[in-house]
Motif scaffolding. Sequence first.
Motif, PDB file in Angstrom:
ATOM      1  N   VAL A  34      -4.675 104.135  66.386  1.00 15.59           N
ATOM      2  CA  VAL A  34      -4.244 104.212  65.094  1.00 15.59           C
ATOM      3  C   VAL A  34      -2.771 105.132  65.123  1.00 15.59           C
ATOM      4  O   VAL A  34      -2.362 105.553  66.134  1.00 15.59           O
ATOM      5  CB  VAL A  34      -5.017 104.917  64.262  1.00 15.59           C
ATOM      6  CG1 VAL A  34      -6.246 104.157  64.008  1.00 15.59           C
ATOM      7  CG2 VAL A  34      -5.520 106.163  64.765  1.00 15.59           C
ATOM      8  N   ARG A  78      -1.477  99.673  62.881  1.00 11.69           N
ATOM      9  CA  ARG A  78      -0.581 100.662  62.429  1.00 11.69           C
ATOM     10  C   ARG A  78       0.525 100.071  61.386  1.00 11.69           C
ATOM     11  O   ARG A  78       1.686 100.597  61.163  1.00 11.69           O
ATOM     12  CB  ARG A  78       0.441 101.059  63.601  1.00 11.69           C
ATOM     13  CG  ARG A  78      -0.317 101.868  64.804  1.00 11.69           C
ATOM     14  CD  ARG A  78       0.760 102.313  65.900  1.00 11.69           C
ATOM     15  NE  ARG A  78      -0.067 103.112  66.882  1.00 11.69           N
ATOM     16  CZ  ARG A  78       0.346 103.975  67.868  1.00 11.69           C
ATOM     17  NH1 ARG A  78       1.885 104.157  67.625  1.00 11.69           N
ATOM     18  NH2 ARG A  78      -0.134 104.630  68.593  1.00 11.69           N
ATOM     19  N   ASN A 128      -6.218 107.183  59.616  1.00 11.36           N
ATOM     20  CA  ASN A 128      -6.084 107.383  61.075  1.00 11.36           C
ATOM     21  C   ASN A 128      -6.531 108.849  61.409  1.00 11.36           C
ATOM     22  O   ASN A 128      -6.090 108.982  62.707  1.00 11.36           O
ATOM     23  CB  ASN A 128      -4.440 107.410  61.003  1.00 11.36           C
ATOM     24  CG  ASN A 128      -3.752 108.366  60.124  1.00 11.36           C
ATOM     25  OD1 ASN A 128      -4.487 109.100  59.462  1.00 11.36           O
ATOM     26  ND2 ASN A 128      -2.428 108.442  60.656  1.00 11.36           N
ATOM     27  N   GLY A 167      -9.334 106.650  64.670  1.00  7.92           N
ATOM     28  CA  GLY A 167      -9.419 106.860  63.098  1.00  7.92           C
ATOM     29  C   GLY A 167     -10.841 107.527  62.903  1.00  7.92           C
ATOM     30  O   GLY A 167     -11.718 108.146  63.720  1.00  7.92           O
ATOM     31  N   ASP A 178      -2.370 103.266  56.819  1.00  9.49           N
ATOM     32  CA  ASP A 178      -3.016 104.513  57.519  1.00  9.49           C
ATOM     33  C   ASP A 178      -4.484 104.771  56.786  1.00  9.49           C
ATOM     34  O   ASP A 178      -5.060 105.470  57.488  1.00  9.49           O
ATOM     35  CB  ASP A 178      -2.163 105.696  57.441  1.00  9.49           C
ATOM     36  CG  ASP A 178      -0.688 105.584  57.836  1.00  9.49           C
ATOM     37  OD1 ASP A 178      -0.793 105.295  59.472  1.00  9.49           O
ATOM     38  OD2 ASP A 178       0.108 105.401  57.071  1.00  9.49           O
TER      39      ASP A 178
END
Length: 282
Positions: free
Chosen positions: A156, A206, A264, A237, A209
């Motif tokens: 993440v 990515r 994340n 995450g 989030d």
Amino acid sequence: MLPIARSIGWGAAKILRAYYRGEPMQDGSVRELNIQDKKDGPVTAADLAVNHYVLSKLEAAFGTEDFGYLSEETYKAKAAPEPLPHGWVWILDPLDGTRDFIDKTGEFAFHLALAYQGRPMLAIVACPELNKLYYATLGGGTFVETPDGAAKPMRVSDCEQIADLTVVVSRTHRDDRFNAMLKQIPCQNQLAVGSVGGKIAAIVDRRADVYISLSGKSAPKDWDMAAPELILTEAGGKFTHADGSPLRYNQGDVSQWGCLIASNGTCHEQLCTIASELLAEG
């Protein structure tokens, strides 16, 4: 177990793509969706075909003595909402994002998780129209695989400024209470993606989030959350209830009530606190 689950995931993705693209059956007949409107949303022939394919493959590989099988179809077949008696339970969502599938957004997914005593140990999330299959095992990390068999580890984002975080949201399934919460949280960047699996894939990729689920008249089910949870957490995450407690599966009631937050991880506790305070106010 993981190679078997990955193979089943790709097989399920192939079936979903065939229905999504209207490919003819082997006998040349038209592949009909046969959409049925149910209380918790529409069900299609694609759901049922994948459900049958996956359960038959899993039961042939693992049997029914030591492993239980939980999907919408197996749950509806039970007389009462009791937990399956098995320590190990396969949790299956043949088509996550049925509305996106019907509306042709391409943002639908297949979920498969293996839970032990209520917590996920292995997970598959396949996104057929992206030609990607995400997989994870507890302690083994998260990877994304393409049809050629190539796989790479996923992680993440490390974005730490809460105002800079991007929240992945639904185009539908949003009531006034949830929209009010979205307007009041510090992160106002939004990305619309269908299906829970697609949303978590966006965080692992990515592109986003944070994901927030807030139950209303209904709630997401075990099969919506079990596989995406492990895919996210093994990529670094966090995925919890707003009070910080972990999700638990195969508890009898398959509905995941309340406010769930996936992120994340960098501002997770802060997001949980903010969400809890907003819910207490309103």
